[in-house]
Design a protein around this motif. Structure first.
Motif: not given
Length: 578
Positions: A314-341
């Motif tokens: 519903x947000x649409x491909x590469x809309x500001x909202x879809x990029x935003x939530x995807x980016x926020x998920x990226x930040x959280x995943x990469x933070x975990x990567x730095x510690x746990x992998x």
């Protein structure tokens, strides 16, 4: 060879005849809705088999193996060996990587980890200066930077266990290309010219430049006699030539001469590992991907689990909202990567917790739609006590439904830039993928911790993410990408584009990309992200940085036919089918 041209009719009925690799007109059964033929982005279409790689010669080598009756693994091994000749900056014998193999007859998918390993004499302070700082030259451009290569062992294992053809036959095309030469492309000529300042090793100059030191020009024939010798040794003796025989002797001698660590014993002790792939679920699709020592699969599944909580379609491909939530998920995943992998043979990676729906739900609740969470406010999660740039990718699907997704690398373009004398084989610089000093960024800006500290015989952490998507037990998408730290986010966007936005594989490939890796706290965007979207993202609090193109996905989508798309971000890539 016939080029197929896909015609679009006003009635929305599409007619096509499937042949070698593109479009022609003829009546066809109705295509499923997911293949949008009205899009300006047309995939290449084949009926029986497809190979998509970053270099057209290698794609055609693999395609020809399929035509001869070989299966996906036979074609994958032949493609890999050919890439070692025609795409020297990433295709390799002296590197390593990861392969997913799906076996249609049994429904099983296996993961082959042929990542490089640290030599026996490696230690955690290997790249530290006397004052405790990291020495980047040692870590990236010296004989010390090479891990024990895994590509030859990995390819031989794949062929023996899952292929149908003989090693001597699948390696022959690579021998022919090295011995007889191939026509230099503009891309190869330009790339060798740009990298010449660090390709200074005597054996490297001999292998890749003319006798007068000049660069081969587009259209000239490029031969690699030392590499042809190595390939012939492999043809005659198999992987023993590389790990115990004449090639091994030359690698070990070159290491000894230049202060490297790899010995004959290190080479003889190398073993690839067959692992169980990671399996996630995303909106009714099964995501099958690589386990550690790659971090890619863990965090791909983690991010998709987070994104299930948001209406991306519903947000649409590469809309500001879809990029935003995807980016926020990226930040959280990469933070975990730095510690746990890290390498699971050395470190207890909490995979089940990181990929759990429960943990993703908690992370999703921390994402606000109207503003950015600063990276400084994001820390790696703490597992509860009660719970346990150059790489290259290729994808293959055969007439029986078998599939291969393979990503392998030398790490940097041309690895360390060092050829082992007398072999024509470029050495990787994968030791830089370890945490040379926990908390200090590597060449890609990635922060690592104790889990990825240097240890003898350990495999360095990787971002490589060969992936397959299944629906109702059948392969629907085979994909992967190079790109260093951007690999995981590139593959994420391919999966979201196909599943959430119902794009065909070409449209999913061509769509503009973005990337965030927690630190540095910057959102990188390709030029095609439009101005209005950029302004909305800035209003949320993002610091945007323009980036050159990201990744190079070589992907296959399977529906009524086989649809392939080579990424236009890299020249000379091709989807070759029949």
């Amino acid at each position: 060879m016939i080029r197929l041209v896909l015609h679009t009719f006003i009635s929305l009925l599409v007619t096509l005849t499937v042949s070698f690799s593109a479009y022609a007109s003829s009546e066809s059964r109705e295509a499923p809705a997911i293949i949008d033929y009205q899009s300006i982005h047309h995939p290449v279409v084949a009926e029986k088999g497809m190979v998509v790689s970053q270099q057209y010669i290698a794609s055609r080598v693999g395609r020809d193996i399929l035509r001869k009756g070989g299966n996906a693994v036979d074609a994958a091994v032949a493609t890999s060996l050919a890439l070692a000749v025609v795409l020297p900056r990433a295709g390799n014998l002296g590197g390593g990587g990861f392969m997913l193999v799906h076996l249609a007859e049994t429904g099983e998918t296996v993961a082959i980890d042929y990542r490089e390993m640290a030599p026996a004499k490696a230690h955690r302070n290997l790249f530290l200066n006397a004052d405790g700082s990291v020495n980047p030259i040692k870590a990236r451009f010296s004989h010390l930077s090479a891990g024990v290569p895994g590509t030859v062992a990995g390819m031989e294992l794949a062929l023996k266990q899952y292929g149908t053809m003989e090693w001597k036959d699948v390696i022959q095309p690579a021998i022919d290309l090295a011995e007889n030469g191939f026509e230099v492309t503009w891309d190869l000529s330009n790339n060798l010219e740009r990298r010449s300042s660090r390709m200074l090793n005597e054996a490297t100059r001999k292998a890749f430049y003319k006798k007068d030191g000049s660069t081969y020009q587009a259209g000239e024939i490029f031969k690699q006699p030392d590499l042809a010798w190595s390939l012939k040794q492999l043809q005659k003796h198999g992987s023993k030539a590389f790990y115990k025989g004449e090639i091994a002797k030359r690698i070990a001698a070159d290491m000894d001469k230049h202060g490297g660590l790899i010995t004959m014993e290190d080479l003889a002790n190398y073993k690839p590992v067959v692992r169980k792939p990671l399996i996630g679920d995303y909106r009714g699709h099964q995501i099958v991907t690589m386990p550690p020592s790659s971090s890619g699969g863990v965090h791909l599944i983690q991010m998709l689990n987070i994104l299930e909580h948001f209406p991306l379609k519903d947000m649409g491909s590469n809309s500001a909202n879809s990029i935003h939530v995807m980016t926020e998920s990226m930040k959280r995943a990469y933070a975990d990567r730095s510690k746990h992998l890290g390498d699971t043979d050395f470190y207890d990676v909490p995979i089940e917790w990181l990929t759990s729906k429960e943990y993703a739900s908690k992370l999703a609740k921390t994402i606000k739609l109207d503003k950015v969470t600063p990276s400084s406010a994001i820390e790696a999660g703490t597992k509860p006590k009660y719970e346990s740039p150059d790489t290259t990718h290729f994808s293959v699907v055969d007439q029986w439904g078998n599939a291969v997704s393979n990503t392998y690398t030398l790490n940097f373009s041309y690895g360390s830039g060092i050829v082992a004398a007398g072999t024509g084989i470029l050495l990787n610089n994968e030791m830089d993928d370890f945490s040379a000093k926990p908390g200090t960024p590597n060449a890609y800006g990635l922060i690592g911790g104790e889990a990825n500290a240097i240890e003898a015989h350990k495999r360095p952490l990787s971002s490589m993410t060969p992936t397959m998507v299944f629906k109702d037990g059948k392969v629907k998408l085979v994909t992967g990408s190079p790109g260093g730290s951007r690999i995981i986010t590139t593959v994420l966007q391919m999966v979201v584009n196909v599943i959430d936005h119902e794009m065909n594989v070409a449209e999913a490939t061509h769509t503009a990309r973005f990337h965030h890796q927690w630190l540095p706290d910057r959102l990188f965007v390709e030029p095609a992200i439009n101005h209005d979207t950029r302004e909305l993202l800035k209003a949320k609090g993002y610091e945007l940085y323009d980036s050159s193109t990201m990744g190079s996905t070589q992907s296959i989508q399977v529906e009524d036919y086989i649809y392939g798309s080579a990424d236009p971000r890299r020249p000379n890539a091709e989807a070759a089918g029949y």
